[in-house]
Design a protein around this motif. Structure first.
Motif, PDB file in Angstrom:
ATOM      1  N   LYS A  47       0.811  -1.223   0.000  1.00  0.00           N
ATOM      2  CA  LYS A  47       0.000   0.000   0.000  1.00  0.00           C
ATOM      3  C   LYS A  47       0.844   1.272   0.000  1.00  0.00           C
ATOM      4  N   VAL A  48       2.163   1.130   0.007  1.00  0.00           N
ATOM      5  CA  VAL A  48       3.031   2.306   0.010  1.00  0.00           C
ATOM      6  C   VAL A  48       3.074   2.919  -1.384  1.00  0.00           C
ATOM      7  N   PHE A  53       5.531   7.254   0.776  1.00  0.00           N
ATOM      8  CA  PHE A  53       6.921   6.930   1.098  1.00  0.00           C
ATOM      9  C   PHE A  53       7.689   8.186   1.498  1.00  0.00           C
ATOM     10  N   LEU A  54       7.390   9.305   0.854  1.00  0.00           N
ATOM     11  CA  LEU A  54       8.032  10.559   1.254  1.00  0.00           C
ATOM     12  C   LEU A  54       7.655  10.921   2.689  1.00  0.00           C
ATOM     13  N   THR A  55       6.397  10.668   3.050  1.00  0.00           N
ATOM     14  CA  THR A  55       5.963  10.914   4.429  1.00  0.00           C
ATOM     15  C   THR A  55       6.697   9.995   5.394  1.00  0.00           C
ATOM     16  N   VAL A 222       2.191   6.574   8.768  1.00  0.00           N
ATOM     17  CA  VAL A 222       1.892   5.437   7.891  1.00  0.00           C
ATOM     18  C   VAL A 222       0.392   5.290   7.675  1.00  0.00           C
ATOM     19  N   ASN A 223       0.059   4.494   6.664  1.00  0.00           N
ATOM     20  CA  ASN A 223      -1.340   4.186   6.374  1.00  0.00           C
ATOM     21  C   ASN A 223      -1.749   2.813   6.881  1.00  0.00           C
ATOM     22  N   ALA A 224      -0.770   1.978   7.225  1.00  0.00           N
ATOM     23  CA  ALA A 224      -1.048   0.630   7.720  1.00  0.00           C
ATOM     24  C   ALA A 224      -0.028   0.299   8.800  1.00  0.00           C
ATOM     25  N   PRO A 225      -0.415  -0.448   9.835  1.00  0.00           N
ATOM     26  CA  PRO A 225       0.489  -0.721  10.956  1.00  0.00           C
ATOM     27  C   PRO A 225       1.812  -1.349  10.554  1.00  0.00           C
ATOM     28  N   LEU A 610      -7.107  -3.130   5.888  1.00  0.00           N
ATOM     29  CA  LEU A 610      -7.036  -2.259   7.068  1.00  0.00           C
ATOM     30  C   LEU A 610      -6.613  -0.838   6.688  1.00  0.00           C
ATOM     31  N   THR A 611      -7.370  -0.238   5.806  1.00  0.00           N
ATOM     32  CA  THR A 611      -7.049   1.117   5.348  1.00  0.00           C
ATOM     33  C   THR A 611      -7.961   2.184   5.945  1.00  0.00           C
TER      34      THR A 611
END
Length: 647
Positions: A47-48, A53-55, A222-225, A610-611
């Motif tokens: 999901k990256v 990825f910059l974040t 992040v967007n996912a754990p 899980l988004t």
């Protein structure tokens, strides 16, 4: 003869600018390690995106600053000493040695996790050293690591050469004062400023309300754990978990009566005596992720994802199987207490925690009192992962390791006896035991370095990853075991339980979630067909002990942090620990408890990736209460040594 000599031109600069420059070089190197970590494990983070990825890279800077200040604190202090002798050649050489040595360790851990992450699905923490202390044969394993993953030490070598070059490129230029004491006095406030800035860097901010950053702070980027591992760096994770206590008492509920009403691990059976005297055989398969079991993944279309467990698939159709089952930990050392004593691996593995000396009840100890002979079988060198020590504490009467096997020609050279011959040994040793008996066997062959016995090389397909052929070999060994066991008189009167210790990277996108990182098979088999069917409810490793005891009609109270899977009225759940958070599965939902606060809720059925964090839009008060009650019962009982029922 012409002589060529590579020379490095050194530039002099203000000593404080030199220190800042060298710190900046380290920051760049850590960012390079983060990029490499992601590139080598891209499939684990589907999901990256470029933007996210910059974040992640931005968030990682905070963790890098903290780790580098820890690692270089002594160096910075010695560098800033306000005395002229520090500009001497011998002192500068000493500083360079200290700088390169200390930071080579940090870089080495970062690079090693590029590979090790695939096995534990998280950054390495301080518990690794405790686990290693319980293991034998580490030298062979390390040498094999260098052989198989030669590019890791090669990258480290390149980075260290470059680090040494860049370090020497800029050298501190001494200040000129007529009187030396003026320089010494002027350096004191500089040290004070650097100390203050270092404290801010270690804490992750300057505000009074800012708490020292921890591993779970990575969640903000992040967007996912599972992506938190990219944000973090390994030295930070090791230092933040060093000396950490696993079982800190909780007070979500102020009275024991209120707590027990919501959840109690004390199981009080209805029966008055064992009405069944079946033998019990628990088989724990190394690295057998649910992803590898074809019958539990009918949705797979890619031919590379065909089943690597044809025998286990056939057995599943004759068993009571739980397709929605999960491990309680990440490592082999987590699994043994979970399966045999219903103790989940929360925060730290029980075996290496500060409470490893607690009195516990295990299925071996409980059944031994009922007249069972008990034994634990593991084909590894005796002492491996401390299994022999734990099983003795847990009440197993005998332990069968490599020494007891007695034939080192079947030793694979690293992990233990090949599964096929060891499983045969296991079957025939049980034939010598007096019934009823309880045994547990732990396989070893489905593991890095993914070797097979000579006669099986080229026979089994690799699929997506080299481990697949080893999974297929262990499945073949399991079939041979059952072929042999069926001919023995105790077979028909035996309950078989088959599960896995933990999962590994399967290279299958569906399993790249924080939930499915724990997905394993659990099944119960009885030769007479009395246990057969599919139960889609939640199941976990800690459910195995209470389920077996219920099946045997065990009559006495005991403690277990799991459910009896035969009890349809039980409130099913699965709990594990991930990135400084308790991950709690209940029904269709997964909840995350971090620093004693709920910080995420997902519907894992409607949102399997899980988004969409539902926190704030859905409450789930009962699930929250249950999660907190389980955590409080577990932590407080561990801290107070109350893991057995008082008589």
């Amino acid at each position: 003869m012409l002589k060529f000599r590579l020379t490095t031109k050194k530039y002099g600069a203000n000593e404080y600018l030199v220190l800042l420059y060298r710190f900046a070089v380290l920051m760049v190197f850590y960012s390079v390690c983060r990029i490499l970590f992601y590139l080598f494990n891209t499939a684990s983070f589907p999901k990256v995106t470029f933007s996210s990825f910059l974040t992640i890279m931005k968030g990682g800077l905070m963790f890098d600053v903290s780790a580098l200040i820890y690692l270089n604190a002594v160096y910075m202090l010695l560098f800033l000493l306000p005395f002229q002798f520090k500009f001497s050649e011998w002192y500068q050489k000493m500083l360079k040695w200290l700088f390169i040595t200390g930071n080579s360790v940090g870089l080495a851990f970062n690079l090693a996790d590029i590979v090790y992450y695939r096995y534990i699905m998280k950054r390495t923490t301080a518990s690794m050293f405790d686990v290693a202390a319980h293991d034998v044969g580490n030298t062979n394993l390390i040498m094999r690591f260098f052989y198989d993953f030669w590019y890791i030490p090669f990258i480290l070598f390149i980075l260290l050469v470059l680090l040494s070059f860049l370090y020497s490129l800029l050298k501190p230029k001494p200040f000129r004062f007529r009187r030396p004491f003026v320089y010494s006095l002027s350096g004191i406030p500089v040290i004070f400023v650097v100390v203050v800035l270092s404290i801010i860097g270690v804490r992750g901010g300057w505000r009074h309300s800012t708490r020292p950053i921890n591993m779970n702070n990575a969640g903000a980027f992040v967007n996912a754990p599972e992506e938190m591992s990219i944000v973090q760096n390994t030295p930070f994770c090791i230092m933040r978990t060093w000396g950490k206590k696993a079982f800190i008492p909780k007070n979500f509920f102020t009275s024991e009566e209120e707590l027990d009403k919501i959840y109690t691990p004390v199981h009080v059976p209805d029966s008055v005596g064992l009405s069944r005297k079946d033998n019990v055989v628990i088989i724990i398969l190394e690295s057998f992720s649910r992803a590898f079991v074809g019958s539990l993944n009918p949705q797979f279309k890619d031919p590379r994802d065909r089943s690597y467990t044809p025998f286990l698939d056939s057995l599943i159709h004759e068993s009571l199987v739980f397709p929605n089952a999960f491990a309680n930990g990440r490592k082999s050392i987590d699994a043994i207490p979970s399966v045999t004593a219903s103790i989940p691996a929360l925060v730290l593995p029980y075996v290496v925690s500060e409470r490893s000396g607690n009195a516990i009840n295990s299925i071996a100890g409980l059944l031994a009192v009922q007249g069972y002979q008990t034994a634990f079988f593991h084909g590894a060198p005796n002492g491996s992962m401390g299994f022999d020590a734990f099983t003795k504490i847990a009440g197993f009467q005998k332990y069968y390791g490599l020494n007891e096997y007695g034939n080192e020609t079947d030793f694979d050279g690293i992990w233990g006896v090949w599964d096929e011959p060891y499983f045969q040994f296991f079957a025939h040793e049980m034939d010598k035991m007096q019934e009823p008996f309880l045994t547990t066997v732990f396989s070893v062959s489905s593991h890095h370095p993914y070797e097979l016995p000579e006669k099986y090389k080229g026979r089994f397909p690799e699929g997506r990853i080299p481990l697949n052929k080893c999974i297929r070999y262990t499945d073949h060994s399991l079939q041979k075991f059952f072929d042999a066991a069926r001919k023995l008189p105790w077979f028909k009167n035996t309950l078989f339980v088959i599960t896995a210790d933990h999962t590994v990277d399967s290279n299958i996108p569906e399993y790249y979630t924080s939930v499915n990182h724990f997905a394993i098979p659990i099944l119960f088999y009885k030769a007479d067909g009395s246990l057969k069917g599919v139960d889609n409810g939640l199941a976990q490793q800690t459910d195995i002990m209470p389920t077996i005891l219920s099946y045997l009609n065990y009559p006495h109270p005991y403690i277990a942090f799991g459910n009896n899977l035969f009890n349809q009225k039980a409130k099913r759940f699965a709990i594990n620990y991930l990135e400084e958070s308790y991950q709690f599965l209940s029904g269709d939902y997964v909840l995350y408890l971090t620093d004693d606060k709920l910080n995420a809720i997902y519907n894992r059925k409607e949102d399997p990736e899980l988004t969409r964090n539902l926190l704030g839009t859905i409450a789930l008060p009962d699930e929250q209460q249950l999660l907190k009650a389980i955590v409080q019962q577990f932590n407080n009982r561990m801290a107070e040594n109350r893991m057995v029922v008082e008589k």
